[in-house]
Design a protein around this motif. Structure first.
Motif, short mmCIF file in Angstrom:
data_model
loop_
_atom_site.label_atom_id
_atom_site.label_comp_id
_atom_site.label_asym_id
_atom_site.label_seq_id
_atom_site.Cartn_x
_atom_site.Cartn_y
_atom_site.Cartn_z
N VAL A 180 63.42 63.44 10.42
CA VAL A 180 62.33 62.50 10.09
C VAL A 180 62.28 61.37 11.11
CG1 VAL A 180 61.53 60.82 8.39
CG2 VAL A 180 62.33 63.06 7.64
N TYR A 181 63.44 60.80 11.43
CA TYR A 181 63.48 59.70 12.39
C TYR A 181 63.01 60.16 13.77
CZ TYR A 181 65.34 55.89 15.22
OH TYR A 181 65.46 54.85 16.10
N SER A 182 63.47 61.35 14.19
CA SER A 182 63.07 61.86 15.51
C SER A 182 61.58 62.14 15.56
CB SER A 182 63.86 63.14 15.83
OG SER A 182 65.26 62.88 15.84
N ALA A 183 61.06 62.72 14.49
CA ALA A 183 59.62 63.02 14.46
C ALA A 183 58.80 61.74 14.52
CB ALA A 183 59.28 63.81 13.19
N LYS A 184 59.25 60.72 13.79
CA LYS A 184 58.54 59.45 13.80
C LYS A 184 58.55 58.82 15.19
CE LYS A 184 58.36 54.97 11.49
NZ LYS A 184 59.00 54.10 10.47
#
Length: 330
Positions: free
Chosen positions: A159-163
């Motif tokens: 989630v953090y990487s996608a954001k």
């Protein structure tokens, strides 16, 4: 003698006739006065009769109004008394019913409370049993624990990487393809604009370099200084050196914007124009908007001359009507 006697007799007759005429007129005047007096008496009597009739009518109307008011007040009094009796009877009946049903209501409340308590206790027991069984099974099997922890870690990392990746990609696309909202006019074109307007794009690419001061009427000393600026800017572009910031001031219509455009074309660069009056109302968001403009400017392959019109609108408080403009070379 006979003539005088006849004359005297005629005079006597004339006097007698005048006296009769006078008496006749007096009688006529007296009769007229009597008739007028009788008429006036009749009018006065008629007026007195009318006044008496009017007074009697007013007294009759007043009596009828008084009787009507008395009747209405009596009816209202009776209605109020009946309403009070009805309310009193309903209150007594309700109080009696409440007293009679009090024990029944209390019993119903106790039964409902007991049922709710039993339901809550059973729910707590069921939830505790399920959670305890699941926790015990997971603790007994360390592979499940490690798998769950690893899955949650990978999910959070994804989630953090996608954001972060989405933000970076959006900024890259915006800096390469989109024009910032603060930029009002620019000579730089994007791939999308080239597809939409191919002929204009080709014309822009084929435009030769122009003299930075062509079409601008200036004083000799100022023209010499600006020509030095144009030469220095072009040499800096060719030698890939560090550009300088230029502050220009003066009333509207003196050629500041025109010089900035021609300076960019003379140096083989793109230009972009924005207004400080658009930045000032944005408040804190203005910083982000300016950063977007700088990112977009840094993405130009030819280099970009950023011209800020009315820069004093957001750089400092205005103390006069003098217009100040800042020309930043990027």
């Amino acid at each position: 003698m006979q003539i005088e006697a006849k004359r005297a007799e005629a005079e006597e007759k004339r006097k007698l006739l005048q006296e009769e005429t006078r008496q006749h007129q007096a009688r006529a005047q007296y009769q007229d006065q009597l008739a007028r007096k009788r008429y006036d008496d009749q009018l006065a009597q008629q007026q007195r009769m009318n006044e008496e009739n009017l007074r009697r009518q007013e007294e009759s109307v007043a009596k009828q109004e008084a009787m009507r008011k008395a009747t209405i007040e009596h009816e209202m009094d009776l209605r109020h008394k009946n309403e009070m009796k009805r309310v009193e009877a309903e209150t007594k009946a309700k109080a009696k019913a409440d007293r009679e049903n009090r024990d029944l209501i209390l019993e119903q409340i106790r039964l409902k409370a007991e049922q709710n308590r039993i339901t809550v206790l059973e729910s707590i027991k069921t939830a505790g049993s399920v959670i305890g069984t699941g926790a015990q099974a997971m603790l007994n099997d360390w592979n499940k624990v490690l798998t769950a922890a690893g899955g949650l870690t990978l999910l959070a990392l994804g989630v953090y990487s996608a954001k972060g990746g989405t933000t970076v990609a959006a900024r890259y696309v915006e800096s390469r393809l989109g024009k910032p909202s603060l930029v009002r006019e620019t000579s730089r074109f994007s791939l999308l604009e080239a597809v939409k307007h191919p002929i204009e794009t080709v014309k822009k690419l084929k435009q030769p370099e122009q003299d930075a001061l062509s079409g601008v009427v200036l004083a000799p000393k100022l023209e010499e200084r600006l020509r030095d600026v144009a030469i220095a800017t072009k040499n800096t572009k060719q030698n890939k050196g560090m550009y300088r910031n230029i502050l220009m001031h003066g009333p509207p219509g003196t050629g500041k914007t025109m010089f900035a455009k021609k300076l960019a074309k003379h140096s083989g660069m793109d230009y972009a124009i924005l207004t400080g009056g658009d930045i000032a109302p944005m408040g804190k968001e203005g910083v982000t908007a300016v950063h977007k403009v700088f990112d977009w400017a840094n993405g130009s392959g030819k280099g970009l001359l950023l011209f800020v019109d009315e820069a004093d609108a957001f750089l400092r408080k205005r103390s006069s009507e003098t217009f100040r403009k800042t020309c930043e070379l990027r």
